[in-house]
Write a protein that holds these residues in place. Structure first.
Motif, PDB file in Angstrom:
ATOM      1  N   ALA A 181       0.819  -1.219   0.000  1.00  0.00           N
ATOM      2  CA  ALA A 181       0.000   0.000   0.000  1.00  0.00           C
ATOM      3  C   ALA A 181       0.851   1.266   0.000  1.00  0.00           C
ATOM      4  N   GLU A 184       2.255   1.788  -3.399  1.00  0.00           N
ATOM      5  CA  GLU A 184       1.197   2.259  -4.299  1.00  0.00           C
ATOM      6  C   GLU A 184       0.925   3.734  -4.068  1.00  0.00           C
ATOM      7  N   LEU A 187       3.649   5.803  -5.662  1.00  0.00           N
ATOM      8  CA  LEU A 187       3.533   5.842  -7.119  1.00  0.00           C
ATOM      9  C   LEU A 187       2.378   6.746  -7.539  1.00  0.00           C
ATOM     10  N   MET A 188       1.249   6.676  -6.782  1.00  0.00           N
ATOM     11  CA  MET A 188       0.110   7.536  -7.095  1.00  0.00           C
ATOM     12  C   MET A 188       0.471   9.007  -6.937  1.00  0.00           C
ATOM     13  N   GLY A 190       3.177  10.210  -7.775  1.00  0.00           N
ATOM     14  CA  GLY A 190       4.044  10.593  -8.884  1.00  0.00           C
ATOM     15  C   GLY A 190       5.494  10.193  -8.729  1.00  0.00           C
TER      16      GLY A 190
ATOM     17  N   MET B   1       3.584   3.621 -18.102  1.00  0.00           N
ATOM     18  CA  MET B   1       2.807   3.052 -19.217  1.00  0.00           C
ATOM     19  C   MET B   1       2.705   1.546 -19.051  1.00  0.00           C
ATOM     20  N   GLN B   2       1.524   1.027 -19.204  1.00  0.00           N
ATOM     21  CA  GLN B   2       1.397  -0.402 -18.978  1.00  0.00           C
ATOM     22  C   GLN B   2       0.368  -0.964 -19.943  1.00  0.00           C
ATOM     23  N   PRO B  12      -0.701  -9.012 -13.114  1.00  0.00           N
ATOM     24  CA  PRO B  12      -0.185  -7.685 -13.377  1.00  0.00           C
ATOM     25  C   PRO B  12      -0.126  -6.876 -12.082  1.00  0.00           C
ATOM     26  N   SER B  13       0.828  -5.953 -12.027  1.00  0.00           N
ATOM     27  CA  SER B  13       0.955  -5.103 -10.858  1.00  0.00           C
ATOM     28  C   SER B  13       1.482  -3.764 -11.319  1.00  0.00           C
ATOM     29  N   ILE B  14       1.135  -2.701 -10.593  1.00  0.00           N
ATOM     30  CA  ILE B  14       1.659  -1.404 -11.006  1.00  0.00           C
ATOM     31  C   ILE B  14       3.051  -1.176 -10.439  1.00  0.00           C
TER      32      ILE B  14
ATOM     33  N   ARG C  48      -9.898   0.988  -7.683  1.00  0.00           N
ATOM     34  CA  ARG C  48      -8.484   0.720  -7.969  1.00  0.00           C
ATOM     35  C   ARG C  48      -8.228   0.686  -9.469  1.00  0.00           C
ATOM     36  N   ALA C  51      -8.008   4.247 -10.502  1.00  0.00           N
ATOM     37  CA  ALA C  51      -6.729   4.813 -10.073  1.00  0.00           C
ATOM     38  C   ALA C  51      -5.573   4.303 -10.911  1.00  0.00           C
ATOM     39  N   GLY C  52      -5.756   3.148 -11.571  1.00  0.00           N
ATOM     40  CA  GLY C  52      -4.640   2.549 -12.292  1.00  0.00           C
ATOM     41  C   GLY C  52      -3.851   1.586 -11.431  1.00  0.00           C
ATOM     42  N   LEU C  53      -4.359   1.267 -10.224  1.00  0.00           N
ATOM     43  CA  LEU C  53      -3.675   0.312  -9.353  1.00  0.00           C
ATOM     44  C   LEU C  53      -3.942  -1.116  -9.814  1.00  0.00           C
ATOM     45  N   GLU C  55      -5.250  -3.283 -13.418  1.00  0.00           N
ATOM     46  CA  GLU C  55      -5.484  -3.110 -14.835  1.00  0.00           C
ATOM     47  C   GLU C  55      -6.746  -3.872 -15.227  1.00  0.00           C
ATOM     48  N   SER C  72       0.853   8.063 -17.713  1.00  0.00           N
ATOM     49  CA  SER C  72       1.574   7.358 -16.661  1.00  0.00           C
ATOM     50  C   SER C  72       0.871   7.662 -15.346  1.00  0.00           C
ATOM     51  N   LEU C  73       1.195   6.877 -14.319  1.00  0.00           N
ATOM     52  CA  LEU C  73       0.562   7.119 -13.018  1.00  0.00           C
ATOM     53  C   LEU C  73       0.752   8.568 -12.598  1.00  0.00           C
ATOM     54  N   ARG C  76      -1.542  10.896 -14.552  1.00  0.00           N
ATOM     55  CA  ARG C  76      -2.962  10.780 -14.237  1.00  0.00           C
ATOM     56  C   ARG C  76      -3.354  11.779 -13.160  1.00  0.00           C
ATOM     57  N   ILE C  78      -3.854  11.451  -9.807  1.00  0.00           N
ATOM     58  CA  ILE C  78      -4.995  10.994  -9.037  1.00  0.00           C
ATOM     59  C   ILE C  78      -4.655  11.050  -7.554  1.00  0.00           C
ATOM     60  N   PHE C  80      -5.302   9.632  -4.146  1.00  0.00           N
ATOM     61  CA  PHE C  80      -5.917   8.395  -3.650  1.00  0.00           C
ATOM     62  C   PHE C  80      -5.762   8.346  -2.138  1.00  0.00           C
ATOM     63  N   PHE C  82      -6.093   5.788   0.799  1.00  0.00           N
ATOM     64  CA  PHE C  82      -6.249   4.355   1.031  1.00  0.00           C
ATOM     65  C   PHE C  82      -7.077   4.102   2.280  1.00  0.00           C
TER      66      PHE C  82
END
Lengths: 292, 282, 349
Positions: A181, A184, A187-188, A190, B1-2, B12-14, C48, C51-53, C55, C72-73, C76, C78, C80, C82
């Motif tokens: 988490a 994540e 990354l969210m 940026g 980019m995915q 898949p995972s980010i 999710r 959000a792109g978490l 796919e 890209s993330l 975007r 966003i 978020f 959690f």
């Protein structure tokens, strides 16, 4: 009847139900401590007693003797190569296994742990069979003037083999417990992958890494079986500290052998103290599984 | 980019870096561990079945393996008993110095085996701290198979303590209270409630101590005396064959020990699976 | 048309298990939308995916008409939040909030003075001024929640996504934070989607509510729409409380046995149907009328009102009927019942 009165009578009842009588308890504690003193205490104390049997001068002399110093240097060098390799590979393995779902994960985890179950002698043997004079690659290596067995590369390889799981198995459960988490979230917000790793993941597992490094280092400096098979025991050149102890002992130079051994025993004690401090201080950041 | 679809064998995972991390891991694992181990198997296979069997069945090989496995079994038994006792005392009782004793249990993990080896040899020698009184009783430990067991007890002890300890800690007090309220006396509670619930952990610790002991070298060779057919352990036989440049002889014993390692890993996985099924976690 | 988030026929599989089965939704700029559903309905998965978490396996997500795959993330943008906040536990509150700004490429990164100022403003917005040096472990649940929101707002998100924003908090804090979140939304005007399983929360906070069940959206509408005009039996049963009565439909009337109990004027179908009646939409009358009758089996306190359970011949379950304060029926008394309002789901016309 009030709740308070209930609570007060509760405690002594619980004690008596869940515990043995004082005599049995004292006997069990005594037996356990006696066993530990005989099995663990005596060997530890005897190292220092034997080392100082002929006084401080003899002790000191054994430590500053050129071959001993060369052994110390070699051991430090081997650890200085093997431990960082272990950290990099351990972090990579933990990252792949903890943060991703893929087929073959359980197998990969078992393979990483495999060196724990292999005899140290076998760990050395495999390199001799591969790189030794009569080994599979021996003739080719000889033709190109590359020395692996009876030289530094062999010692380093054997050390990496026996320490292979150390960092990975300490870091892996910590990373797994922390989930993904926070990564994540970064990354969210940026952050790049590397930035996320350096600023989020690594700080979160740093005590686990340190713990693994501590154990890995103790094993790397103290490894005997695997290294003895590949070293060739060339005095002053390919003898690590544990091998130097063996040579002195077999020459009936007991005091010198124990003097040098006391360095390793000190290393073990320091490792144990630091490890215990880490466990007390950061218990929740090292997982329960990291206790051994 | 995915945009690219991830391969089917992984979800898949980010999170980035899977390829790099797995690549580094597999490369290192292959170069350092897997390929060399495969080389050992290859070497043993190239000897040919007849000669392989001849070496494996040679009296000296059999004696060395018997000693290694037999002494390891005895040592693991001793460790199971005393390891259980020590874990119990550490978890259930409070006494001065408990935390230090708890930490000291890991000494065999931290102590280099060669150091333990010469120390044990000195203590159990006929003029040593423990060897001398035993000698007057006519019991010789150093330079006999008994010495091998002593060394293996030393290195195996923490395995049992550290597997049993957390399971003991997790037994809820209510379980014992329930047993007591149902009329069980203390002994009955221990034997019918506590011991059964730690048994899988105890068995795991036993196998781990046994596995470690079978392959052990450094702490044993100084105290064992290393008399062929009597007190010569299997790992030492490998070393001796190598020193004689008898690679085939070394490889055969090595492969047999490797096979034993795999059996032990399998056994531990089964035990672990059983533990998980019974307790719902671990 | 300006649509902030457009979700088109999104599907998502976990192994063989479908978590989303073709979900479509449009969110207007500055709208506050709730994704409401029972656990396992796919609402968090949808969040999710947006959000792109995760796919999606099929369908598209567009932000301001740009397909999300092209972004890209980082691009975007966003915000978020959690469910358990995922605060960086080794960083102070201020460092947590500043993280997204510091992570920008050098050219776009504000000066450290500007970052400091922005963090100050955000702390002010979430009412945590003075706590910037604290670590997440030293904060209460509600404070952590607000740090997480400030951290998400710091990157000036085009969309704000919140996963069960109040799920981990106790009841009183939840109520306070609801008001506060509504307030923050009014002041900042971010397009916002939040996931919740709590219908009170969704109905009170959101401009529109999307109700999910089993990987599909059952209904999207204003809180009044979904509550008063439920589109499916699921929504009817999920939102508020309802009595479900199995009836026969014929000639624009719903019959229980031979008794006409409700005029279903909009439904011309014939055959078995379900009538959903809220307890407040049943009126107790003196017995002897044409309609439904039953025996009072119990009367219980139900918050501010009293509620009777009435056993009706031909129905397996007792009917819940809310009582005006003037009426106090006796247990065992026979009463008449008039259904004032109901929703019919039945044979399709």
């Amino acid at each position: 009847m009030s709740d308070l009165a209930l609570a007060q009578t509760d405690a002594p009842v619980r004690r008596s139900v869940r515990s043995e009588g004082p005599v049995a308890r004292a006997a069990l504690i005594g037996l356990a401590l006696l066993f530990l003193a005989l099995v663990l205490g005596f060997p530890l104390v005897s190292v220092f007693v034997e080392a100082l049997r002929k006084g401080w001068d003899a002790y000191h002399e054994a430590l500053v003797e050129p071959d001993a110093l060369a052994a110390v240097r070699l051991t430090l060098l081997v650890a200085a190569i093997a431990v960082p390799v272990n950290v990099v590979v351990g972090l990579a393995a933990a990252w792949a296994i903890a943060k991703f779902e893929f087929r073959g994960k359980a197998l990969l985890t078992s393979l990483i742990d495999l060196p724990f179950s292999v005899s140290p002698v076998v760990s050395g043997l495999v390199y001799v069979l591969l790189f030794g004079a009569q080994g599979l690659l021996g003739p080719w290596l000889k033709a190109h003037g590359i020395e692996i067995i009876f030289a530094l590369p062999g010692i380093v390889l054997a050390t990496i083999f026996v320490t292979f799981p150390f960092v990975a198995r300490e870091v892996l459960p910590v990373m797994q417990a922390q989930g993904a988490a926070e990564e994540e979230a970064a990354l969210m917000l940026g952050a790049s992958g590397w930035r996320t790793f350096w600023t989020i993941t690594l700080p979160n597992v740093k005590w686990g890494v340190l713990y693994g490094v501590l154990l890995c280092n103790a094993r790397a400096m103290g490894e005997f079986g695997a290294v003895s098979v590949v070293s060739g025991r060339i005095r002053g050149l390919t003898t690590t500290v544990p091998l130097h102890v063996e040579i002195l002992y077999n020459e009936y130079n007991t005091v010198a052998a124990f003097a040098v051994a006391s360095l390793l025993a000190l290393l073990a004690l320091i490792t144990l103290v630091l490890k215990t401090l880490l466990e007390w201080r950061y218990a929740d950041e090292l997982s329960a599984g990291a206790k051994h | 980019m995915q945009t690219a679809a991830a391969p089917r064998w992984r979800q898949p995972s980010i999170l980035p870096g899977f390829g790099l991390a797995l690549g580094v891991t597999l490369t290192a694992l292959s170069l350092v561990v897997l390929i060399p181990l495969a080389g050992l198997v290859l070497k043993a296979a190239s000897i040919g079945p007849a000669e392989f069997l001849a070496i494996a069945r040679a009296e000296r090989t059999v004696a060395a393996l018997r000693l290694s496995f037999g002494a390891s079994f005895l040592a693991a038994l001793v460790n199971a008993g005393f390891g259980m006792l020590i874990a119990w005392v550490l978890v259930r009782y409070r006494f001065p110095g408990r935390r230090m004793v708890d930490a000291a249990v890991d000494l065999p993990f931290a102590m280099p085996t060669a150091v333990a080896g010469i120390a044990l040899a000195a203590i159990y020698a006929p003029n040593g701290w423990i060897g001398a009184p035993l000698d007057t009783l006519g019991l010789k430990v150093a330079y006999t198979p008994l010495g091998v067991v002593v060394a293996l007890v030393f290195i195996g002890l923490p395995f049992v303590v550290r597997t049993v300890q957390p399971v003991l800690e997790e037994i809820e007090p209510e379980v014992e209270e329930a047993a007591a309220l149902l009329g069980a006396d203390r002994r009955r509670t221990i034997f019918t409630v506590i011991l059964p619930s730690v048994f899988p952990a105890l068995a795991t610790g036993f196998v781990m101590a046994f596995a470690r002991a079978v392959g052990e070298y450094g702490s044993v060779i100084f105290i064992a005396g290393n008399v062929p057919m009597v007190s010569e352990i299997a790992p030492l036989l490998i070393v001796i064959r190598l020193e004689q440049f008898d690679y085939a002889g070394a490889a055969v014993v090595g492969v047999l020990m490797l096979a034993a390692s795999f059996v032990m890993i399998l056994l531990l996985n089964l035990l672990h699976g059983g533990l998980r099924r019974r307790l719902g976690h671990v | 048309m300006s649509v902030a988030v457009r979700i088109e026929a999104v599907t998502k599989l976990f192994g063989p298990f479908p978590a989303l089965r073709g979900v479509s939704l449009e969110v207007e700029p500055a709208e506050l939308v709730a994704l409401l559903g029972p656990s396992g309905s796919g609402k968090t998965t949808l969040l999710r995916v947006i959000a792109g978490l995760e796919e999606q396996n099929g369908g598209r997500v567009l932000f301001d008409d740009i397909e999300s795959h092209r972004l890209s993330l980082r691009d975007r943008r966003i915000g978020f939040v959690f469910q358990h906040y995922a605060l960086f536990r080794h960083m102070t509150v201020a460092d947590n909030i500043a993280y997204g700004l510091k992570a920008r490429p050098r050219r776009e990164r504000p000066s450290s003075e500007a970052i400091r100022q922005r963090v100050g403003q955000l702390l002010d917005l979430v009412q945590l001024t003075g706590l910037e040096k604290r670590f997440p472990g030293q904060l209460s649940g509600g404070q952590r929640q607000r740090v997480a929101l400030a951290r998400a707002l710091a990157i000036e998100p085009r969309v704000l996504l919140l996963d069960e924003p109040f799920g981990a908090l106790d009841a009183r804090v939840r109520k306070d934070l609801r008001q506060w979140l509504r307030d923050v939304h009014r002041r900042t005007g971010h397009t916002t989607l939040f996931v919740t399983h709590d219908q009170d929360e969704a109905l009170e906070l959101a401009d529109r509510v999307a109700i999910l069940n089993d990987g599909r959206i059952e209904q999207v509408g204003t809180p009044d729409d979904v509550y008063d005009k439920p589109a499916t039996p699921f929504v009817c049963g999920f939102l508020g409380e309802s009595n479900r009565i199995g009836v026969e439909l014929a000639g624009g009337q719903a019959f229980l046995g031979d008794t006409p109990i409700f005029p279903a004027t909009h439904n011309n179908g014939r055959g078995a149907a379900d009538l959903f009646v809220r307890p407040q939409d049943v009126r107790m009358e003196p017995p002897g009328g044409q309609g439904l009758a039953g025996v009072v089996a119990a009367v219980r306190r139900h918050g501010a009102i009293r509620r009777a359970e009435v056993a009706v011949a031909g129905l397996a379950r007792r009917l819940d009927v809310d009582l005006p304060s003037a009426i106090v029926p006796a247990i065992g008394e026979t009463v008449g019942l008039k259904i004032v309002r109901a929703t019919v789901f039945g044979p399709s016309a």
